[in-house]
Design an enzyme around this catalytic site. Sequence first.
Site, short mmCIF file in Angstrom:
data_model
loop_
_atom_site.label_atom_id
_atom_site.label_comp_id
_atom_site.label_asym_id
_atom_site.label_seq_id
_atom_site.Cartn_x
_atom_site.Cartn_y
_atom_site.Cartn_z
N LYS A 168 0.85 -1.16 0.03
CA LYS A 168 0.02 0.04 0.09
C LYS A 168 0.78 1.16 0.04
O LYS A 168 2.00 1.22 0.75
CB LYS A 168 -0.79 -0.01 1.33
CG LYS A 168 -1.87 0.98 1.17
CD LYS A 168 -2.89 0.96 2.32
CE LYS A 168 -3.99 1.92 2.41
NZ LYS A 168 -5.08 1.89 3.46
N ASP A 218 -13.99 1.85 10.65
CA ASP A 218 -14.40 1.64 9.34
C ASP A 218 -14.65 0.14 9.03
O ASP A 218 -14.53 -0.33 7.87
CB ASP A 218 -13.54 2.35 8.21
CG ASP A 218 -14.29 2.63 7.16
OD1 ASP A 218 -15.57 2.66 6.91
OD2 ASP A 218 -13.43 2.67 5.95
#
Length: 193
Positions: free
Chosen positions: A9, A108
Amino acid sequence: ELNRFLAMKLILDGTASDPERVSRFVQEAQVMGQIDHPGIVPVHDLGIDARGRVFFTMQLVDGRDLREIIDLAREEREGWSTRRLVDVLVRVCEAMAYAHSKGVLHRDLKPGNIFLSRHHDETLVKVLDFGIARIFQQDEEPKTTQEQNRLTRAGEVFGTPAYISPEQARGDRDLTPASDLYSLGAMLYEMLQ
């Protein structure tokens, strides 16, 4: 160097110069690096590549996210068996209970951040994307360090609207593990549809 596949990432070039974005990104890697649980995707490394981009590497999960699986079950008009539903949610709950015990709120939780994969005859359930995670003290009061205040200002709302708790939607700073539990309940409701 180790001849194994990893997921990487990194910050896209357009936001790499934003110090707040970089701080959040580094915080995500550090938070995930502190959590060692089989139900949470582990981070292996954090660094800067030759082009100056901040990155981190983590376990590559070969499978599908829960969002994809729910949508596929709806298309095929097949509901979740009670056993499968319970198995997946228990594993997510175990992973989040561990994260909470380490003082980490996910903030989240949603089907897109839960991955299911097969390993031999076993289904593996992995929670990922702690990009807006928040550290809280074990007495369930938020940390008030200057860094934490800067990264999550009072009144800011983060998360996916369909899954966030009312207190999170209001932008409250005093979030507790109950906020993640609310998100799990929203996911359960959706899976039962």
